[in-house]
Design a protein around this motif. Structure first.
Motif, mmCIF file in Angstrom:
data_model
loop_
_atom_site.group_PDB
_atom_site.id
_atom_site.type_symbol
_atom_site.label_atom_id
_atom_site.label_comp_id
_atom_site.label_asym_id
_atom_site.label_seq_id
_atom_site.Cartn_x
_atom_site.Cartn_y
_atom_site.Cartn_z
ATOM 1 N N ILE A 1 -26.121 26.874 -33.897
ATOM 2 C CA ILE A 1 -26.472 25.783 -33.898
ATOM 3 C C ILE A 1 -27.904 26.693 -34.100
ATOM 4 O O ILE A 1 -29.065 26.838 -32.573
ATOM 5 N N ALA A 2 -28.488 26.289 -34.676
ATOM 6 C CA ALA A 2 -30.462 27.009 -34.440
ATOM 7 C C ALA A 2 -31.598 25.577 -33.600
ATOM 8 O O ALA A 2 -31.084 24.576 -34.188
ATOM 9 N N THR A 3 -32.226 25.642 -33.127
ATOM 10 C CA THR A 3 -32.930 25.663 -32.167
ATOM 11 C C THR A 3 -34.368 25.876 -32.244
ATOM 12 O O THR A 3 -34.473 27.578 -32.505
ATOM 13 N N PRO A 4 -35.661 25.247 -31.362
ATOM 14 C CA PRO A 4 -36.569 26.251 -31.781
ATOM 15 C C PRO A 4 -36.725 27.832 -30.506
ATOM 16 O O PRO A 4 -37.891 27.855 -31.171
ATOM 17 N N PHE A 5 -35.374 27.462 -29.915
ATOM 18 C CA PHE A 5 -35.440 28.686 -28.492
ATOM 19 C C PHE A 5 -34.662 29.158 -28.735
ATOM 20 O O PHE A 5 -34.235 30.670 -28.093
ATOM 21 N N GLY A 6 -33.764 29.439 -30.299
ATOM 22 C CA GLY A 6 -32.751 30.147 -30.753
ATOM 23 C C GLY A 6 -31.616 29.819 -31.109
ATOM 24 O O GLY A 6 -31.761 27.979 -31.193
ATOM 25 N N THR A 7 -30.653 30.546 -30.926
ATOM 26 C CA THR A 7 -29.053 29.586 -31.751
ATOM 27 C C THR A 7 -28.201 30.222 -30.802
ATOM 28 O O THR A 7 -28.187 30.718 -29.665
ATOM 29 N N VAL A 8 -27.686 28.733 -30.813
ATOM 30 C CA VAL A 8 -26.149 28.001 -29.940
ATOM 31 C C VAL A 8 -25.243 28.292 -30.103
ATOM 32 O O VAL A 8 -24.988 27.866 -31.233
ATOM 33 N N PHE A 9 -24.691 28.561 -30.523
ATOM 34 C CA PHE A 9 -23.498 29.067 -30.655
ATOM 35 C C PHE A 9 -21.525 28.269 -29.648
ATOM 36 O O PHE A 9 -21.764 28.311 -28.468
ATOM 37 N N ALA A 10 -21.256 27.338 -30.959
ATOM 38 C CA ALA A 10 -20.385 26.661 -30.518
ATOM 39 C C ALA A 10 -18.783 26.506 -29.702
ATOM 40 O O ALA A 10 -18.882 27.546 -30.147
ATOM 41 N N GLY A 11 -18.608 26.120 -28.786
ATOM 42 C CA GLY A 11 -17.345 27.206 -28.097
ATOM 43 C C GLY A 11 -16.149 26.326 -28.976
ATOM 44 O O GLY A 11 -15.719 25.196 -29.450
ATOM 45 N N ASN A 12 -15.035 26.953 -28.605
ATOM 46 C CA ASN A 12 -13.243 27.098 -28.377
ATOM 47 C C ASN A 12 -13.141 25.588 -27.756
ATOM 48 O O ASN A 12 -13.067 25.756 -27.119
ATOM 49 N N LEU A 13 -12.825 24.174 -28.537
ATOM 50 C CA LEU A 13 -12.147 23.336 -27.523
ATOM 51 C C LEU A 13 -11.051 23.417 -28.444
ATOM 52 O O LEU A 13 -9.892 22.296 -27.549
ATOM 53 N N THR A 14 -9.739 24.561 -28.838
ATOM 54 C CA THR A 14 -8.350 24.050 -28.629
ATOM 55 C C THR A 14 -7.653 24.315 -27.443
ATOM 56 O O THR A 14 -8.654 25.811 -26.797
ATOM 57 N N PRO A 15 -6.643 24.264 -27.052
ATOM 58 C CA PRO A 15 -6.211 24.846 -26.178
ATOM 59 C C PRO A 15 -5.429 26.108 -25.808
ATOM 60 O O PRO A 15 -4.962 26.698 -24.966
ATOM 61 N N ASP A 16 -5.918 27.191 -26.072
ATOM 62 C CA ASP A 16 -6.121 28.520 -25.755
ATOM 63 C C ASP A 16 -6.488 28.908 -24.296
ATOM 64 O O ASP A 16 -7.595 28.674 -24.139
ATOM 65 N N PRO A 17 -5.863 29.192 -24.098
ATOM 66 C CA PRO A 17 -5.906 29.837 -22.611
ATOM 67 C C PRO A 17 -6.827 30.383 -22.103
ATOM 68 O O PRO A 17 -8.197 30.755 -20.851
ATOM 69 N N ASP A 18 -7.151 31.777 -22.537
ATOM 70 C CA ASP A 18 -7.638 32.703 -22.660
ATOM 71 C C ASP A 18 -9.825 32.586 -23.129
ATOM 72 O O ASP A 18 -10.441 32.364 -22.926
#
Length: 430
Positions: A75-92
């Motif tokens: 997700i591009a922003t004026p401050f750099g890029t933020v990457f969305a997290g994994n919302l599946t129930p993987d434990p690690d």
């Protein structure tokens, strides 16, 4: 560069004066020791599945071509890029070890499983208004997804924005966790619409605009419009009759626009078409009606009216020629467009069209350059589309065409310069 070092200075001063991390714990209830994952009832899971549609959560948490819900989208922003997290129930690498309390803390306080502060590209200033009941339902639904092992992609943020200290100061300045407060003077339906718009629908994340620090004005309650930096589109003001205000629309026309992407009064394009396709067309009719009622009630503001210097005669002449050659066959000699027998606009009129006349002219330029495509919905399964002209016309011709449209058929919105085209034509995709 100046803003970057200004924020760095604020970080240092904030850290010395108050302890930046301590600024972010007011009112926060710690997750109980031993809080463990849990599963909900079938009714809670079904409600959560609906609510993630309402929040359009999967769009950000799915990389293009990737596994749904596994994160990795930048997700591009004026401050750099933020990457969305994994919302599946993987434990690690996902939410497998999260409890409902951990998830509520992320939604309400913007804090991750391990206590780290989250970046507001995840719109927790809006999600903070979501009720605990709805938060739990979303959590229980996410628990039912197939687990996907996909480690998080590190954020790519410029200094000092990538530091927890800078984020703590930002939150101290611009974020206060809260809840939705119903207005006792309004109906239950109006309050439901306000809750959806202000909370899970997070409409202000785009339509609220951003200050130089990336925060939405008025504590995240503004709907006064603003540029979407990561998309280079303009999210029009929802309270302005010159932009996207609907105070004078019949409720059924607002519902049709939200559900179908098209109504007798207008249609959706660009990022909003994507929201209709992925989210709004799946909403329950009573929720759409509630949102329509709320949007219709917003006090109108006329601060965002179009205007400006009229184009030179030579520019106007060039724009008229470009329009006649490339546009008139579909949009009509006088910009009247074309409607189906049902009254729905198959090809939108350009005369009196608010996309044409609003300032800034970002959306008009992007539609000319990249084309215009309505969402395919149950109510409009085979929408017409407009081809892109970005490779056919140069910046001067696009500016002349836009200037013609903004000053023809009674419009007085002012000229568009080639520099404006250069500014708005690029950026992320639609």
């Amino acid at each position: 560069m100046f803003v970057r070092w200004l924020i760095f200075l604020v970080v240092l001063l904030g850290g010395l004066a108050a302890g930046v991390y301590g600024l972010n714990v007011a009112g926060e209830v710690p997750v109980p020791a031993g809080a463990a994952p849990s599963d909900g009832t079938p009714e809670q899971v079904a409600r959560g599945e609906y609510l993630v549609r309402v929040g359009n959560c999967m769009t950000c948490h799915t990389a293009r071509g990737g596994t749904p819900w596994a994160g990795g989208r930048g997700i591009a922003t004026p401050f750099g890029t933020v990457f969305a997290g994994n919302l599946t129930p993987d434990p690690d690498t996902g939410l497998g070890r999260w409890s409902a309390e951990h998830f509520w803390r992320a939604m309400h306080h913007g804090r991750s499983y391990d206590g780290r502060l989250l970046y507001p590209a995840f719109p927790y200033p809006d999600m903070s208004r979501v009720t605990r009941e709805d938060s739990d339902a979303i959590y229980f639904y996410l628990r039912t997804l197939p687990p996907v092992r996909q480690p998080a992609t590190p954020h790519a943020l410029d200094f000092p924005y990538g530091t927890q200290a800078a984020l703590a100061v930002w939150r101290a300045l611009f974020f206060r966790p809260g809840g939705f407060e119903p207005d006792a003077s309004r109906s239950a339906e109006w309050n439901r619409g306000a809750y959806l718009v202000r909370g899970l629908g997070h409409c202000a994340a785009c339509h609220g605009g951003r200050n130089p620090f990336g925060a939405t004005p008025e504590g995240g309650l503004s709907l006064a419009g603003g540029l979407i930096p990561m998309r280079n589109w303009y999210a029009p003001a929802l309270n302005s009759p010159e932009q996207a205000g609907v105070a004078d629309w019949p409720v059924e026309h607002i519902v049709a626009l939200l559900r179908d992407g098209v109504s007798p009064r207008g249609s959706t394009l660009g990022p909003m078409a994507d929201v209709v396709y992925r989210s709004l067309q799946h909403w329950h009719d009573d929720d759409l009606h509630a949102v329509a009622l709320f949007l219709k009630s917003l006090p109108p503001s006329r601060a965002q009216a179009g205007g400006g210097k009229p184009p030179d005669p030579a520019v106007r002449e060039l724009g008229a020629k470009v329009y006649e050659r490339h546009c008139a066959d579909c949009h009509g000699a006088n910009g009247e467009g074309w409607r189906l027998a049902s009254g729905k606009p198959a090809i939108p009129p350009l005369a009196g069209n608010r996309v044409v006349t609003m300032d800034p002219p970002a959306n008009l330029i992007r539609v000319i350059v990249h084309g215009g495509f309505l969402p395919a919905t149950a109510g409009n399964p085979r929408p017409f589309g407009m081809p892109p002209f970005g490779l056919v016309l140069n910046d001067a011709e696009i500016a002349a065409l836009a200037s013609h449209l903004r000053t023809a058929w009674g419009a007085q919105a002012g000229a568009v310069a080639p520099q404006d085209v250069a500014r708005f034509r690029g950026g992320a995709g639609d």
